[in-house]
Motif scaffolding. Structure first.
Motif, PDB file in Angstrom:
ATOM      1  N   ALA A 111      10.169  -6.568 -19.679  1.00 24.29           N
ATOM      2  CA  ALA A 111      11.309  -7.434 -19.997  1.00 24.29           C
ATOM      3  C   ALA A 111      11.706  -7.388 -21.465  1.00 24.29           C
ATOM      4  N   SER A 112      10.756  -7.115 -22.347  1.00 24.47           N
ATOM      5  CA  SER A 112      11.056  -7.173 -23.783  1.00 24.47           C
ATOM      6  C   SER A 112      10.034  -6.350 -24.560  1.00 24.47           C
ATOM      7  N   GLY A 113      10.326  -6.162 -25.837  1.00 23.28           N
ATOM      8  CA  GLY A 113       9.370  -5.479 -26.700  1.00 23.28           C
ATOM      9  C   GLY A 113       8.087  -6.281 -26.849  1.00 23.28           C
ATOM     10  N   THR A 114       8.253  -7.578 -26.917  1.00 23.50           N
ATOM     11  CA  THR A 114       7.084  -8.462 -27.034  1.00 23.50           C
ATOM     12  C   THR A 114       6.188  -8.312 -25.809  1.00 23.50           C
ATOM     13  N   MET A 115       6.807  -8.258 -24.626  1.00 25.57           N
ATOM     14  CA  MET A 115       5.996  -8.087 -23.415  1.00 25.57           C
ATOM     15  C   MET A 115       5.343  -6.702 -23.391  1.00 25.57           C
ATOM     16  N   GLY A 116       6.045  -5.688 -23.870  1.00 22.23           N
ATOM     17  CA  GLY A 116       5.480  -4.329 -23.905  1.00 22.23           C
ATOM     18  C   GLY A 116       4.225  -4.286 -24.760  1.00 22.23           C
ATOM     19  N   ASN A 117       4.299  -4.906 -25.938  1.00 25.17           N
ATOM     20  CA  ASN A 117       3.126  -4.918 -26.814  1.00 25.17           C
ATOM     21  C   ASN A 117       1.988  -5.733 -26.206  1.00 25.17           C
ATOM     22  N   LEU A 118       2.311  -6.887 -25.650  1.00 24.72           N
ATOM     23  CA  LEU A 118       1.273  -7.757 -25.083  1.00 24.72           C
ATOM     24  C   LEU A 118       0.581  -7.081 -23.899  1.00 24.72           C
ATOM     25  N   ALA A 138       3.190  -6.703 -39.461  1.00 22.48           N
ATOM     26  CA  ALA A 138       3.534  -6.184 -38.132  1.00 22.48           C
ATOM     27  C   ALA A 138       4.257  -7.238 -37.295  1.00 22.48           C
ATOM     28  N   HIS A 139       5.212  -6.789 -36.535  1.00 23.51           N
ATOM     29  CA  HIS A 139       5.924  -7.667 -35.603  1.00 23.51           C
ATOM     30  C   HIS A 139       4.929  -8.352 -34.678  1.00 23.51           C
ATOM     31  N   THR A 140       3.954  -7.581 -34.198  1.00 21.84           N
ATOM     32  CA  THR A 140       2.963  -8.139 -33.270  1.00 21.84           C
ATOM     33  C   THR A 140       2.154  -9.259 -33.930  1.00 21.84           C
ATOM     34  N   TYR A 164       5.562 -12.086 -35.225  1.00 19.75           N
ATOM     35  CA  TYR A 164       6.688 -12.595 -34.428  1.00 19.75           C
ATOM     36  C   TYR A 164       6.430 -12.674 -32.926  1.00 19.75           C
ATOM     37  N   GLU A 165       5.201 -12.527 -32.478  1.00 18.24           N
ATOM     38  CA  GLU A 165       4.995 -12.495 -31.026  1.00 18.24           C
ATOM     39  C   GLU A 165       4.167 -13.683 -30.552  1.00 18.24           C
ATOM     40  N   ALA A 166       4.323 -14.795 -31.281  1.00 14.63           N
ATOM     41  CA  ALA A 166       3.763 -16.088 -30.878  1.00 14.63           C
ATOM     42  C   ALA A 166       2.245 -16.037 -30.669  1.00 14.63           C
ATOM     43  N   LEU A 182       0.119   0.637 -34.919  1.00 13.50           N
ATOM     44  CA  LEU A 182       1.108   0.996 -35.945  1.00 13.50           C
ATOM     45  C   LEU A 182       2.486   0.557 -35.465  1.00 13.50           C
ATOM     46  N   GLU A 183       3.411   0.451 -36.388  1.00 12.39           N
ATOM     47  CA  GLU A 183       4.784   0.058 -36.038  1.00 12.39           C
ATOM     48  C   GLU A 183       5.747   1.084 -36.632  1.00 12.39           C
ATOM     49  N   ASN A 184       6.598   1.672 -35.768  1.00 17.27           N
ATOM     50  CA  ASN A 184       7.487   2.749 -36.218  1.00 17.27           C
ATOM     51  C   ASN A 184       8.830   2.679 -35.486  1.00 17.27           C
ATOM     52  N   HIS A 203       9.147   0.560 -39.205  1.00 15.21           N
ATOM     53  CA  HIS A 203       8.545  -0.714 -39.543  1.00 15.21           C
ATOM     54  C   HIS A 203       9.623  -1.720 -39.933  1.00 15.21           C
ATOM     55  N   ASN A 204       9.797  -2.698 -39.065  1.00 15.05           N
ATOM     56  CA  ASN A 204      10.869  -3.697 -39.214  1.00 15.05           C
ATOM     57  C   ASN A 204      10.839  -4.382 -40.579  1.00 15.05           C
ATOM     58  N   ARG A 205       9.736  -5.062 -40.895  1.00 14.27           N
ATOM     59  CA  ARG A 205       9.707  -5.852 -42.143  1.00 14.27           C
ATOM     60  C   ARG A 205       9.494  -5.005 -43.393  1.00 14.27           C
ATOM     61  N   ILE A 215       1.308   2.398 -30.562  1.00 19.89           N
ATOM     62  CA  ILE A 215       2.455   2.361 -31.471  1.00 19.89           C
ATOM     63  C   ILE A 215       3.499   1.402 -30.924  1.00 19.89           C
ATOM     64  N   ASP A 216       3.805   0.377 -31.730  1.00 23.20           N
ATOM     65  CA  ASP A 216       4.959  -0.473 -31.440  1.00 23.20           C
ATOM     66  C   ASP A 216       6.165   0.302 -31.950  1.00 23.20           C
ATOM     67  N   GLY A 217       6.755   1.030 -31.039  1.00 22.20           N
ATOM     68  CA  GLY A 217       7.893   1.891 -31.401  1.00 22.20           C
ATOM     69  C   GLY A 217       9.208   1.264 -30.992  1.00 22.20           C
ATOM     70  N   ALA A 218       9.336  -0.034 -31.246  1.00 21.50           N
ATOM     71  CA  ALA A 218      10.583  -0.734 -30.891  1.00 21.50           C
ATOM     72  C   ALA A 218      11.794   0.120 -31.292  1.00 21.50           C
ATOM     73  N   ARG A 219      11.724   0.712 -32.488  1.00 28.36           N
ATOM     74  CA  ARG A 219      12.826   1.567 -32.968  1.00 28.36           C
ATOM     75  C   ARG A 219      12.336   2.999 -33.211  1.00 28.36           C
ATOM     76  N   ILE A 220      11.537   3.521 -32.291  1.00 29.16           N
ATOM     77  CA  ILE A 220      10.983   4.872 -32.523  1.00 29.16           C
ATOM     78  C   ILE A 220      12.076   5.939 -32.473  1.00 29.16           C
ATOM     79  N   SER A 223      16.885  -2.490 -25.895  1.00 30.37           N
ATOM     80  CA  SER A 223      17.832  -3.579 -26.156  1.00 30.37           C
ATOM     81  C   SER A 223      18.215  -3.722 -27.624  1.00 30.37           C
ATOM     82  N   LYS A 224      17.768  -2.811 -28.461  1.00 32.21           N
ATOM     83  CA  LYS A 224      18.137  -2.903 -29.883  1.00 32.21           C
ATOM     84  C   LYS A 224      19.260  -1.916 -30.176  1.00 32.21           C
ATOM     85  N   ALA A 225      18.991  -0.931 -31.043  1.00 28.08           N
ATOM     86  CA  ALA A 225      20.085  -0.025 -31.393  1.00 28.08           C
ATOM     87  C   ALA A 225      20.568   0.802 -30.198  1.00 28.08           C
TER      88      ALA A 225
HETATM   89  C1  LIG Z   1      12.170  -6.491 -31.894  1.00 26.42           C
HETATM   90  C2  LIG Z   1      10.819  -5.973 -32.061  1.00 26.42           C
HETATM   91  C3  LIG Z   1       9.833  -6.210 -31.094  1.00 26.42           C
HETATM   92  C4  LIG Z   1      10.025  -7.146 -29.931  1.00 26.42           C
HETATM   93  O1  LIG Z   1      11.089  -6.922 -29.136  1.00 26.42           O
HETATM   94  P1  LIG Z   1      11.729  -8.129 -28.274  1.00 26.42           P
HETATM   95  O2  LIG Z   1      12.475  -7.365 -27.241  1.00 26.42           O
HETATM   96  O3  LIG Z   1      12.587  -8.872 -29.226  1.00 26.42           O
HETATM   97  O4  LIG Z   1      10.636  -8.935 -27.723  1.00 26.42           O
HETATM   98  C5  LIG Z   1       8.603  -5.650 -31.281  1.00 26.42           C
HETATM   99  N1  LIG Z   1       8.342  -4.904 -32.364  1.00 26.42           N
HETATM  100  C6  LIG Z   1       9.254  -4.662 -33.308  1.00 26.42           C
HETATM  101  C7  LIG Z   1       8.895  -3.797 -34.465  1.00 26.42           C
HETATM  102  C8  LIG Z   1      10.529  -5.190 -33.206  1.00 26.42           C
HETATM  103  O5  LIG Z   1      11.421  -4.964 -34.164  1.00 26.42           O
END
Ligand SMILES: *Cc1c(COP(=O)(O)O)cnc(C)c1O
Length: 384
Positions: A95-102, A121-123, A126-128, A174-176, A178-180, A207-212, A238-240
């Motif tokens: 459903a989401s990036g957060t769910m993918g990582n979890l 790291a987003h994880t 920002y992932e509660a 790792l995050e790639n 890297h958002n922050r 790898i949290d590749g939200a924006r890989i 759901s991002k770019a």
């Molecule tokens: C947005 C983001 C997520 C989480 O994605 P959601 O779909 O908002 O839950 C995870 N990791 C990174 C690096 C992000 O930028």
């Protein structure tokens, strides 16, 4: 007495003025129509992206089935395609990036296991705290460098020896990009070095590749080259990539089997999810190849911002631009955001004096010009 104006020419003048006003109002109506949905320049995130007309079309006609039974052909196709692009055996639509990582962390780790990850790291941020709250997984945050990396020596010294006092180190994240850390792209070489280190110590790499796809576009490599050293990789549709909903987690067949169970446990088993996956397939086909355009817009925005006295801009490598107001600026962060909003431009304040603008499909070069113009006027305190 002669009248002040020649009354004989008044009627034609009024008529002309009338035509002109009618013309103006028709023009405004047409422009409002053309600009509909584009009046707001929304730079807060690339999550604000609306699906494209092609995505809506694909969603309307998508073949669907019960995905919990494995019977949704469109989800199956998306998972197959995602796995192929990441060079892995299997994929899982979530459903989401957060769910993918979890789901990935739950599949890799048991209770009391420890994960090494960046303190930015987003994880971690920002992932509660999901992995701790729901998985009993212990985080070991290490300082992220400005380029989004973790130092090798920091990772090595964070790996726990076998001792009953310690949690068991299980995984490196790792995050790639890297958002922050300014949307930095981690290189193929770096990722391989961390993968080698993980294997040497019997650890897994996620790898949290939200924006890989942004990372791949910026580095001029295939996403699978960036994912190759990892046991698992997740990316956001759901991002770019503009899809309305969803991420895909990829890994070995056995790993995805475990992840599928974790997804079900979290309530993420969706039924006719092909309606959503259809947009994801269009996203992979049409959006992944155009991300360099967003990167060019980001560079243009950053160059323009850094030409404005008093603003400092962090190095830009992908679609995210961070910039700073000077600490002594009279303008408060809230006033800056509000004045931009007054000009229909939305950006995000991420920390004191630190702002983020994210480029995406719905932001064109003229929008970048308009943003620069607005920022310049506001920072120079010209009246709007
Ligand atoms: C947005 C983001 C997520 C989480 O994605 P959601 O779909 O908002 O839950 C995870 N990791 C990174 C690096 C992000 O930028």
């Amino acid at each position: 007495m002669t009248p002040p104006v020649n009354l004989r020419i008044l009627p034609p003048v009024l008529l002309k003025a009338g035509y002109f006003l009618t013309y103006i109002s028709a023009y405004q109506t047409v422009m409002a129509f053309i600009l509909d949905g584009k009046e707001i320049i929304d730079l807060r995130s690339d999550t604000v992206t609306q699906p494209t007309p092609a995505m809506r079309e694909a969603m309307a006609h998508a073949a669907a089935g019960d995905d919990v039974y494995g019977e949704d052909p469109t989800v199956n196709e998306l998972e197959r395609k995602a796995a192929e692009l990441m060079g892995k055996q299997a994929g899982l639509f979530v459903a989401s990036g957060t769910m993918g990582n979890l789901v990935a962390l739950l599949a890799h780790c048991g209770r009391g296991d420890e994960i090494i990850l960046g303190d930015q790291a987003h994880t971690f941020i920002y992932e509660a705290g999901g992995s701790a709250a729901l998985g009993g997984i212990h985080p070991r945050p290490l300082r992220n460098q400005a380029d989004g990396t973790l130092l090798m020596e920091d990772i090595v010294s964070a790996i726990r020896p076998d001792n009953i006092h310690f949690p068991r180190t299980r995984l490196i994240c790792l995050e790639n990009t890297h958002n922050r850390c300014a949307g930095a792209a981690l290189s193929v070489e770096y990722t391989h070095a961390v993968g080698d280190l993980a294997r040497k110590h019997g650890l897994k790499l996620h790898i949290d590749g939200a924006r890989i796809f942004n990372a791949a576009a910026a580095l001029g490599v295939k996403p699978q080259e960036l994912a190759a050293p990892a046991d698992s990789v997740s990316f956001c549709l759901s991002k770019a990539l503009c899809a309305p909903v969803g991420s895909v987690l990829c890994g070995s067949r056995a790993f995805i089997g475990e992840a599928r169970r974790a997804r079900k446990m979290l309530g993420g088993g969706m039924r006719q999810a092909g309606i959503l996956a259809a947009a994801g397939l269009v996203a992979l086909e049409t959006m992944a190849p155009r991300l360099h355009e967003d990167h060019a817009h980001a560079k243009k925005l950053a160059a323009g911002l850094s030409a404005i006295p008093n603003l400092t801009v962090e190095p830009v490598s992908t679609n995210i631009v961070y910039f700073h107001l000077p600490p002594e600026a009279a303008l408060t962060d809230a006033a800056f955001i509000a004045r931009l909003a007054g000009r229909n431009i939305k950006i995000m304040a991420v920390a004191q004096r630190r702002f983020r603008a994210v480029l995406h499909y719905w932001i064109n070069s003229e929008d970048v010009d308009a943003t620069l113009d607005a920022v310049k006027n506001i920072v120079n305190d010209r009246k709007d």
